[in-house]
Scaffold this motif. Sequence first.
Motif, PDB file in Angstrom:
ATOM      1  N   SER A 125      54.640   2.142  22.498  1.00  0.00           N
ATOM      2  CA  SER A 125      55.286   2.076  21.337  1.00  0.00           C
ATOM      3  C   SER A 125      54.272   2.361  20.127  1.00  0.00           C
ATOM      4  O   SER A 125      53.164   2.274  20.228  1.00  0.00           O
ATOM      5  N   GLY A 126      55.029   2.255  18.732  1.00  0.00           N
ATOM      6  CA  GLY A 126      54.121   2.576  17.624  1.00  0.00           C
ATOM      7  C   GLY A 126      53.220   1.179  17.346  1.00  0.00           C
ATOM      8  O   GLY A 126      52.327   1.317  16.800  1.00  0.00           O
ATOM      9  N   SER A 127      53.980   0.085  17.565  1.00  0.00           N
ATOM     10  CA  SER A 127      53.129  -0.985  17.375  1.00  0.00           C
ATOM     11  C   SER A 127      51.774  -1.138  18.192  1.00  0.00           C
ATOM     12  O   SER A 127      50.879  -1.559  17.774  1.00  0.00           O
ATOM     13  N   ASN A 130      49.201   1.150  16.938  1.00  0.00           N
ATOM     14  CA  ASN A 130      48.489   0.720  15.790  1.00  0.00           C
ATOM     15  C   ASN A 130      47.513  -0.522  16.200  1.00  0.00           C
ATOM     16  O   ASN A 130      46.422  -0.360  15.733  1.00  0.00           O
ATOM     17  N   LEU A 153      54.714  -0.797   6.855  1.00  0.00           N
ATOM     18  CA  LEU A 153      55.208  -1.217   7.880  1.00  0.00           C
ATOM     19  C   LEU A 153      54.607  -0.768   9.298  1.00  0.00           C
ATOM     20  O   LEU A 153      54.365   0.546   9.105  1.00  0.00           O
ATOM     21  N   HIS A 154      53.977  -1.323  10.085  1.00  0.00           N
ATOM     22  CA  HIS A 154      53.339  -0.974  11.075  1.00  0.00           C
ATOM     23  C   HIS A 154      53.678  -1.553  12.418  1.00  0.00           C
ATOM     24  O   HIS A 154      52.988  -1.213  13.416  1.00  0.00           O
ATOM     25  N   GLY A 155      54.885  -2.256  12.553  1.00  0.00           N
ATOM     26  CA  GLY A 155      55.213  -2.683  13.968  1.00  0.00           C
ATOM     27  C   GLY A 155      55.400  -4.282  14.141  1.00  0.00           C
ATOM     28  O   GLY A 155      55.492  -4.924  12.832  1.00  0.00           O
ATOM     29  N   HIS A 156      55.881  -4.560  15.282  1.00  0.00           N
ATOM     30  CA  HIS A 156      56.448  -5.894  15.363  1.00  0.00           C
ATOM     31  C   HIS A 156      55.751  -6.750  16.286  1.00  0.00           C
ATOM     32  O   HIS A 156      55.935  -8.005  16.699  1.00  0.00           O
ATOM     33  N   GLU A 224      50.694   4.599   6.132  1.00  0.00           N
ATOM     34  CA  GLU A 224      51.423   5.563   6.555  1.00  0.00           C
ATOM     35  C   GLU A 224      51.311   6.799   5.552  1.00  0.00           C
ATOM     36  O   GLU A 224      51.321   6.554   4.122  1.00  0.00           O
ATOM     37  N   ASN A 229      59.948   2.568   5.928  1.00  0.00           N
ATOM     38  CA  ASN A 229      60.700   1.608   5.555  1.00  0.00           C
ATOM     39  C   ASN A 229      60.466   0.873   4.053  1.00  0.00           C
ATOM     40  O   ASN A 229      61.285   0.454   3.592  1.00  0.00           O
ATOM     41  N   ASP A 257      49.370   6.094   9.987  1.00  0.00           N
ATOM     42  CA  ASP A 257      50.348   5.843  11.038  1.00  0.00           C
ATOM     43  C   ASP A 257      51.159   6.668  10.768  1.00  0.00           C
ATOM     44  O   ASP A 257      52.117   6.749   9.760  1.00  0.00           O
ATOM     45  N   ALA A 259      53.718   7.175  12.817  1.00  0.00           N
ATOM     46  CA  ALA A 259      55.052   6.932  13.777  1.00  0.00           C
ATOM     47  C   ALA A 259      56.213   7.400  13.082  1.00  0.00           C
ATOM     48  O   ALA A 259      57.010   8.066  14.024  1.00  0.00           O
ATOM     49  N   GLN A 260      56.441   7.565  12.000  1.00  0.00           N
ATOM     50  CA  GLN A 260      57.609   8.010  11.523  1.00  0.00           C
ATOM     51  C   GLN A 260      57.679   9.496  10.750  1.00  0.00           C
ATOM     52  O   GLN A 260      58.443  10.039  10.706  1.00  0.00           O
ATOM     53  N   LYS A 286      57.546   7.313  18.548  1.00  0.00           N
ATOM     54  CA  LYS A 286      58.598   7.756  18.133  1.00  0.00           C
ATOM     55  C   LYS A 286      59.112   9.225  18.483  1.00  0.00           C
ATOM     56  O   LYS A 286      59.301   9.429  19.554  1.00  0.00           O
TER      57      LYS A 286
HETATM   58  N1  PMP Z   1      54.699   2.432  12.201  1.00  0.00           N
HETATM   59  C1  PMP Z   1      55.659   2.804  11.625  1.00  0.00           C
HETATM   60  C2  PMP Z   1      55.667   3.535  10.201  1.00  0.00           C
HETATM   61  C3  PMP Z   1      57.002   2.561  11.955  1.00  0.00           C
HETATM   62  O1  PMP Z   1      57.967   2.844  11.151  1.00  0.00           O
HETATM   63  C4  PMP Z   1      57.323   1.713  13.140  1.00  0.00           C
HETATM   64  C5  PMP Z   1      58.776   1.310  13.536  1.00  0.00           C
HETATM   65  N2  PMP Z   1      59.792   1.461  12.568  1.00  0.00           N
HETATM   66  C6  PMP Z   1      56.105   1.082  13.946  1.00  0.00           C
HETATM   67  C7  PMP Z   1      54.927   1.543  13.306  1.00  0.00           C
HETATM   68  C8  PMP Z   1      56.463   0.491  15.096  1.00  0.00           C
HETATM   69  O2  PMP Z   1      56.828   1.373  15.895  1.00  0.00           O
HETATM   70  P1  PMP Z   1      57.622   0.651  17.499  1.00  0.00           P
HETATM   71  O3  PMP Z   1      59.024   0.099  16.760  1.00  0.00           O
HETATM   72  O4  PMP Z   1      57.606   1.964  18.385  1.00  0.00           O
HETATM   73  O5  PMP Z   1      56.689  -0.586  18.029  1.00  0.00           O
END
Ligand code: PMP
Length: 443
Positions: A125-127, A130, A153-156, A224, A229, A257, A259-260, A286
């Motif tokens: 995953s992106g989280s 990162n 925003l970088h994840g959860h 990013e 977001n 980042d 991811a998006q 993603k």
């Molecule tokens: N980085 C960015 C820029 C994101 O938009 C997101 C998710 N929206 C994430 C990281 C986290 O990715 P993931 O949901 O795959 O953990």
Amino acid sequence: MHTKDVIVKENTTPHHAGPEEIVRKKELYLIPCVYHFYKRPVQIVRGEMQYLYDHVGRRYLDFYAGVSVVNAGHCNTEITEKVIRQLRTLQHTTSIYLTQPVVDLAERLSGITPAPLQKTFFCASGSEANEGAVLLAQLFTKRSALLALSTGLHGHTKHALSFTGLPFWRIDPSPIDGVTFVPAPYCYRCPLGRVYPSCDLECAREVGKAIAKGTSEFAAFIAEPVQGNGGIIVPPKEYFPRLKEILDRYGILLIVDEAQTGFGRTGKMFAIEHWGVEPDIMSLAKALANGIPIGAFITRADLASALSLPYASTWGGNPVAATSALATLDYMEKHALAERAQRMGLYLKTGLTELSHRHNMIGDVRGLGLMVGVELVKQDKIPAQDETTFVLEYLKDRGVLAGRAGLQRNVLALQPPLVITRDDIDEMLDHLGGALQEAESGR
Ligand code: PMP
């Protein structure tokens, strides 16, 4: 009978349960943070390229692509055929055995990312990507503090949440210390009250000031390249070059980042390429596998050697995910999706700009390629939140699904699959015009 047995039985009923039933089960069995859009939500049961279909077969034009994931289109057969073949052959092992798709994909990524980036770590995953990118930066620099954007925003996951600045998503009551947030390069609402270009990029100079204070030893700046977001915020063209110059002066690494923004979304393979900056580490997720879970970070060979103790992700380099990524890259190249995003994005932005002449509610149209934001406002740029809710619902009721972003959640996020056509864009613009007209007339 044990209640769990009842649930298993219920799950065997036909799958088009309908929105009400799905909402009922969500409320019973999912943790409430998993929220959905719309007063009258839809159940999506099928996807085909830029279209989604609900439980009664109604078609929706997808302008969100599962948050910038299905860049090559939903259930794209040129990709899924290869994935299915891989699923039937070898679904999973682990990185303790040798498999080919993972090394082929790593080689491919090294070829398409900015020149110095060569070695990749794969995860799911992106989280995670990162988290790993930051860990690598900390190991390499032997420092721990981080710089990040106030609307990033970088994840959860715990650490990713801690370097996420965007208040809407920054829900952890006890984030990890050591993160300094700097003002976002958000020209429409400059957090420093300045105007571009007379500001001489005060936002970038703020980074220099935060570093010069000397209160923290920074390992990296994570950002990013276009904040998703945060509200599809495109920085001025000088921002990243200026930032990199400052960071290099202090030996602080730049983690982008993507991811998006990655994989053609912004009209280039990676958004950072718009400004000719070579990051030290790039996070990927993603769209890399077009809908199969994947995450990765790629870095320079000299940096990579700092991460040599055991560190593993069960899913990292999974043959199905890696095959899907390879097939996605094949498709993207064969159909020149990045160039297409550039072309279609221009067409979309032109249409939106025309709409903005007729609708005062459109405060700003911005974006790169097919990552486009439309900021909706009332008089004096007051964020039009309720109107954004109305517009999203209106569009959905007419068969168009769009996303939502921004500090005040008043930005329409238009990030369709890159296979979208001009006719699709016209259709969306037509309905958006109708939505704005109703919203503005207070209906
Ligand atoms: N980085 C960015 C820029 C994101 O938009 C997101 C998710 N929206 C994430 C990281 C986290 O990715 P993931 O949901 O795959 O953990």
